[in-house]
Motif scaffolding. Structure first.
Motif, PDB file in Angstrom:
ATOM      1  N   VAL A 101      38.749  46.346  39.253  1.00  0.00           N
ATOM      2  CA  VAL A 101      38.628  45.947  37.848  1.00  0.00           C
ATOM      3  C   VAL A 101      38.572  47.200  36.981  1.00  0.00           C
ATOM      4  N   LEU A 102      39.471  47.266  35.995  1.00  0.00           N
ATOM      5  CA  LEU A 102      39.469  48.340  35.003  1.00  0.00           C
ATOM      6  C   LEU A 102      39.029  47.732  33.682  1.00  0.00           C
TER       7      LEU A 102
ATOM      8  N   LEU B  55      35.382  44.866  46.349  1.00  0.00           N
ATOM      9  CA  LEU B  55      35.502  44.952  44.897  1.00  0.00           C
ATOM     10  C   LEU B  55      35.115  46.351  44.426  1.00  0.00           C
ATOM     11  N   ARG B  56      35.973  46.935  43.595  1.00  0.00           N
ATOM     12  CA  ARG B  56      35.689  48.197  42.931  1.00  0.00           C
ATOM     13  C   ARG B  56      35.873  47.982  41.436  1.00  0.00           C
ATOM     14  N   TYR B  57      35.099  48.674  40.649  1.00  0.00           N
ATOM     15  CA  TYR B  57      35.274  48.541  39.203  1.00  0.00           C
ATOM     16  C   TYR B  57      35.106  49.890  38.524  1.00  0.00           C
TER      17      TYR B  57
ATOM     18  N   GLU C 103      26.806  42.597  35.638  1.00  0.00           N
ATOM     19  CA  GLU C 103      27.373  41.639  36.579  1.00  0.00           C
ATOM     20  C   GLU C 103      28.410  42.300  37.489  1.00  0.00           C
ATOM     21  N   LEU C 104      29.203  43.212  36.944  1.00  0.00           N
ATOM     22  CA  LEU C 104      30.158  43.936  37.780  1.00  0.00           C
ATOM     23  C   LEU C 104      29.431  44.747  38.848  1.00  0.00           C
ATOM     24  N   ALA C 105      28.334  45.373  38.457  1.00  0.00           N
ATOM     25  CA  ALA C 105      27.550  46.145  39.422  1.00  0.00           C
ATOM     26  C   ALA C 105      26.988  45.234  40.516  1.00  0.00           C
ATOM     27  N   ARG C 106      26.520  44.069  40.129  1.00  0.00           N
ATOM     28  CA  ARG C 106      25.979  43.128  41.116  1.00  0.00           C
ATOM     29  C   ARG C 106      27.065  42.667  42.083  1.00  0.00           C
ATOM     30  N   LEU C 107      28.257  42.364  41.538  1.00  0.00           N
ATOM     31  CA  LEU C 107      29.350  41.903  42.391  1.00  0.00           C
ATOM     32  C   LEU C 107      29.806  42.993  43.349  1.00  0.00           C
ATOM     33  N   ALA C 108      29.808  44.248  42.879  1.00  0.00           N
ATOM     34  CA  ALA C 108      30.217  45.344  43.750  1.00  0.00           C
ATOM     35  C   ALA C 108      29.253  45.511  44.920  1.00  0.00           C
ATOM     36  N   ARG C 109      27.974  45.226  44.673  1.00  0.00           N
ATOM     37  CA  ARG C 109      26.997  45.284  45.768  1.00  0.00           C
ATOM     38  C   ARG C 109      27.195  44.125  46.738  1.00  0.00           C
ATOM     39  N   ARG C 110      27.647  42.997  46.206  1.00  0.00           N
ATOM     40  CA  ARG C 110      27.805  41.801  47.032  1.00  0.00           C
ATOM     41  C   ARG C 110      29.114  41.812  47.820  1.00  0.00           C
TER      42      ARG C 110
ATOM     43  N   THR D 226      42.871  44.316  34.517  1.00  0.00           N
ATOM     44  CA  THR D 226      42.253  44.932  33.347  1.00  0.00           C
ATOM     45  C   THR D 226      41.540  43.862  32.534  1.00  0.00           C
ATOM     46  N   VAL D 227      40.430  44.247  31.894  1.00  0.00           N
ATOM     47  CA  VAL D 227      39.685  43.323  31.040  1.00  0.00           C
ATOM     48  C   VAL D 227      38.986  44.141  29.963  1.00  0.00           C
ATOM     49  N   VAL D 228      39.042  43.661  28.729  1.00  0.00           N
ATOM     50  CA  VAL D 228      38.459  44.402  27.612  1.00  0.00           C
ATOM     51  C   VAL D 228      37.745  43.442  26.663  1.00  0.00           C
ATOM     52  N   GLY D 229      36.852  44.007  25.857  1.00  0.00           N
ATOM     53  CA  GLY D 229      36.200  43.235  24.804  1.00  0.00           C
ATOM     54  C   GLY D 229      34.807  42.770  25.177  1.00  0.00           C
ATOM     55  N   LYS D 230      34.034  42.439  24.146  1.00  0.00           N
ATOM     56  CA  LYS D 230      32.626  42.090  24.344  1.00  0.00           C
ATOM     57  C   LYS D 230      32.426  40.750  25.037  1.00  0.00           C
ATOM     58  N   ARG D 231      33.332  39.810  24.824  1.00  0.00           N
ATOM     59  CA  ARG D 231      33.118  38.456  25.335  1.00  0.00           C
ATOM     60  C   ARG D 231      33.856  38.281  26.670  1.00  0.00           C
ATOM     61  N   THR D 232      33.414  39.021  27.661  1.00  0.00           N
ATOM     62  CA  THR D 232      34.112  39.031  28.948  1.00  0.00           C
ATOM     63  C   THR D 232      33.241  38.600  30.121  1.00  0.00           C
ATOM     64  N   GLU D 233      31.993  38.168  29.850  1.00  0.00           N
ATOM     65  CA  GLU D 233      31.086  37.850  30.960  1.00  0.00           C
ATOM     66  C   GLU D 233      31.653  36.794  31.896  1.00  0.00           C
ATOM     67  N   HIS D 234      32.361  35.800  31.348  1.00  0.00           N
ATOM     68  CA  HIS D 234      32.833  34.701  32.185  1.00  0.00           C
ATOM     69  C   HIS D 234      33.876  35.143  33.212  1.00  0.00           C
ATOM     70  N   TRP D 235      34.576  36.256  32.938  1.00  0.00           N
ATOM     71  CA  TRP D 235      35.580  36.702  33.904  1.00  0.00           C
ATOM     72  C   TRP D 235      34.937  37.147  35.215  1.00  0.00           C
ATOM     73  N   THR D 236      33.695  37.567  35.160  1.00  0.00           N
ATOM     74  CA  THR D 236      33.053  38.003  36.399  1.00  0.00           C
ATOM     75  C   THR D 236      32.887  36.841  37.378  1.00  0.00           C
ATOM     76  N   ASP D 237      32.806  35.619  36.877  1.00  0.00           N
ATOM     77  CA  ASP D 237      32.764  34.457  37.769  1.00  0.00           C
ATOM     78  C   ASP D 237      34.067  34.342  38.553  1.00  0.00           C
ATOM     79  N   LEU D 238      35.193  34.570  37.868  1.00  0.00           N
ATOM     80  CA  LEU D 238      36.478  34.541  38.553  1.00  0.00           C
ATOM     81  C   LEU D 238      36.573  35.680  39.570  1.00  0.00           C
ATOM     82  N   PHE D 239      36.128  36.869  39.185  1.00  0.00           N
ATOM     83  CA  PHE D 239      36.173  38.001  40.119  1.00  0.00           C
ATOM     84  C   PHE D 239      35.370  37.694  41.382  1.00  0.00           C
ATOM     85  N   ASP D 240      34.236  37.050  41.200  1.00  0.00           N
ATOM     86  CA  ASP D 240      33.385  36.682  42.333  1.00  0.00           C
ATOM     87  C   ASP D 240      34.146  35.791  43.302  1.00  0.00           C
ATOM     88  N   VAL D 241      34.827  34.773  42.762  1.00  0.00           N
ATOM     89  CA  VAL D 241      35.550  33.826  43.618  1.00  0.00           C
ATOM     90  C   VAL D 241      36.771  34.491  44.246  1.00  0.00           C
TER      91      VAL D 241
END
Length: 399
Positions: A32-33, A55-57, A44-51, A6-21
């Protein structure tokens, strides 16, 4: 290994780097919820799901949000009775959110209702012992009893967990940086003025005004990346020094490495203030919990200077210079020292590169998380710490 996070809040862009790895781990399937996240996180979540096909979000509506209450603790998921996220039982539930958050409470209730017995891990960043109003203390206590392993991001965050009553195992896992993207880049050989940079919110507790004054004292250029309430103050500084104060808006991952590489030093001159935007009679100290941009600058080979507030000295380590918060003269002296001593600047840059790769790379952090998760899945593991182990984590290490 199916991990639901789970991840919440506006300042969450950096977590997508971890999800990628994480999705590059051969045995990891990630769901990812998310709620109340920024448009950049959604993209970024949409991009990672395509890659990544594993990964599901789900970006779900929220009943309360950070913009309404001023604090991420108050965000609430709005899940319908039957939701895709509840259909597949995860092997691990990982909560990116403090123990007192309402979404943490919701995630633990979801586990109890749908996936009883699933091991649960918890991110923790609080470096100040904050006493929240009712009902948050009760949620916090219940979370500590339900979590199987905690991942505090600094030793101070681990200390807060212990003071507040968490007795389970813990591993210190810092925030990370994508060293494939944040790296030294070729720079323009044309000589330019010595430039000190800042990346973040233009708010009083970030020390932006102190940085502008220090730069004026040593007559260097300033590059400011971000947005905030001090925009007018920055415009006045730019008017006093035409062509010497350069302001940029928020930069995404694609643009930020280039901006960092154009700086001779990255400064984080934060000061401590008391926040009262949740309830006016409850003051919450704002003290830097980490300072991720310091790590991003290190990965780009840029020396860093930071104040002695919060976790800045811990993150800087031996890869930069530290000064007393609010002391403009001391900040100016540190900047002048780096300007006038290229050998020192180069030495700190090399240390920063080594530190970013060895301690803060998302690949190393993902490896630590996955090792812990695999251990929690082991049939022989104990779901609860024995009395003899109470208060003594099984592993407290810097990833």
């Amino acid at each position: 290994m199916h991990v639901l996070t789970t991840v919440v809040g506006k300042r969450t862009e950096h977590w997508t780097d971890l999800f990628d790895v994480l999705c590059e781990q051969p045995d990891v399937t990630l769901t990812v919820l998310a709620a109340d996240v920024s448009p950049a996180t959604r993209r970024e979540l949409a991009r990672l799901a395509r890659r990544h096909h594993r990964l599901r979000y789900h970006v779900v509506p929220h009943l309360l949000g950070e913009s309404l209450t001023g604090h991420m603790a108050s965000v609430l998921f709005r899940l319908p009775g039957q939701h895709d996220v509840t259909t597949a039982r995860p092997d691990i539930l990982h909560v990116i959110g403090e123990a007192a958050y309402l979404t943490t409470w919701q995630a633990l209730r979801l586990r109890q209702r749908c996936w009883a017995g699933v091991p649960t891990t918890l991110y923790a960043a609080q470096n100040v012992v904050t006493r929240f109003p009712v009902p948050f203390p009760r949620i916090e206590r219940q979370s500590y009893l339900s979590v199987d392993h905690a991942f505090p991001i600094t030793p101070a965050a681990l200390n807060v967990l212990r003071i507040k009553g968490y007795r389970g195992p813990a591993t210190i896992v810092p925030l990370g940086v994508d060293t494939r993207m944040f790296r030294p880049l070729p720079t323009d050989p044309v000589a330019r003025p010595f430039t000190v940079g800042f990346v973040g919110r233009f708010e009083p507790h970030k020390g932006v005004v102190d940085l502008l004054r220090a730069a004026e004292l040593i007559d260097c250029d300033v590059s400011l990346v971000g947005e905030g309430s001090l925009g007018a103050e920055i415009e006045r500084a730019a008017a006093r020094r035409p062509g010497r104060v350069h302001r940029h808006g928020w930069a995404g991952h694609a643009e930020l490495p280039t901006l960092l590489n154009d700086m001779d030093v990255l400064a984080m001159p934060s000061i401590e203030v008391v926040q009262r935007n949740t309830l006016p009679w409850i003051g919450i100290p704002l003290r830097e919990q980490f300072g991720r941009v310091l790590v991003e600058a290190m990965a780009c080979g840029v020396p860093v200077v930071g104040s002695d507030v919060g976790e800045i000295p811990y993150v800087v380590g031996d890869a930069g210079l530290v000064f007393p918060a609010g002391d403009v003269s001391a900040l100016a002296a540190r900047l002048a020292r780096l300007r006038d001593d290229p050998a020192l600047s180069g030495q700190l840059a090399n240390r920063g590169l080594a530190r970013a790769g060895a301690e803060f790379g998302w690949d190393r952090i993902a490896e630590t998380l996955c090792t812990t998760w695999r251990g929690l899945r082991s049939p022989a593991r104990s779901l609860r710490t024995s009395p003899a182990e109470a208060g003594h984590p099984t592993r407290e290490a810097i990833a």
